[in-house]
Design an enzyme around this catalytic site. Structure first.
Site: not given
Length: 214
Positions: A13, A88, A160
């Site tokens: 995205k 959302r 990460r």
């Protein structure tokens, strides 16, 4: 262009958003940016949002909707916008539709990035970041010239903490439970446009532009 981006983490995205913003000349709008701007400016909505974030609570849907509506009324949104991370929930989607109807507008497209979970996990777990300059790599799709070393500055590359397989799996589960129902909602409204995200990024972009139009 008035559009919403939908898709799980790792679907691309962010990459497509940059290209679409440049192509259509509209702002990319995320709830995170809206929260930070309102809190920084000390608006009434910002103060309300800060009360929740300071106490570690989720900002309620109703307040999120008000913040987004306020943002969409600003001058730079007159010719359209790209919503990333909103809506959302079904409630947020319904409230957005109501708002647009009041303005005599509608969404041009809900751009859904369709991709299998295992492919997403491979994408997420293969990401590496330079601890010094922040440059991003992928051990399979865009590896550095020397393993574990940044091409740009020579810094060490790290994974990460939220890019482990366990965390990536949890993130996808949360997405499926909370956001994926929006696919069904927008299918019924006719706004949903599905794109195969397991392709080269330029191919995906070309397909989106062909669907939305110049």
């Amino acid at each position: 262009m008035r559009a919403v981006l939908l898709g799980p983490p790792g679907a691309g995205k962010g990459t497509q958003a940059v290209k679409l913003v440049e192509k259509y000349g509209v702002p990319q709008i995320s709830t995170g940016d809206i929260f930070r701007a309102n809190i920084k400016e000390g608006t009434e909505l910002g103060k309300k949002a800060q009360e929740y974030t300071n106490s570690g609570r989720l900002v309620p849907d109703e307040l999120v909707v008000e913040l987004v509506k306020d943002r969409l009324m600003q001058d730079d949104c007159k010719n359209g916008y790209l919503l990333d991370g909103f809506p959302r929930t079904i409630f947020q989607a319904e409230e957005l539709d109501k708002f647009l109807a009041e303005q005599g507008q509608k969404l041009d497209a809900v751009i859904n990035f369709d991709i299998e979970g295992e492919v997403l996990i491979e994408r997420l777990t293969g990401r590496r970041l330079c601890k010094d300059c922040g440059a991003s790599y992928h051990i399979k799709f865009s590896p550095p010239k020397k393993e574990g070393v940044c091409d740009r500055c020579g810094g060490a590359l790290e994974q990460r903490k939220d890019d482990t397989r366990e965390t990536a799996t949890d993130r996808l589960k949360v997405y499926e439970e909370s956001t994926a129902p929006l696919i069904g909602y927008y299918s019924k409204t006719g706004a949903l446009k599905n794109f195969d995200a397991d392709q080269d990024k330029d191919v995906v972009f070309a397909e989106i532009v062909a669907e939305i139009g110049e």
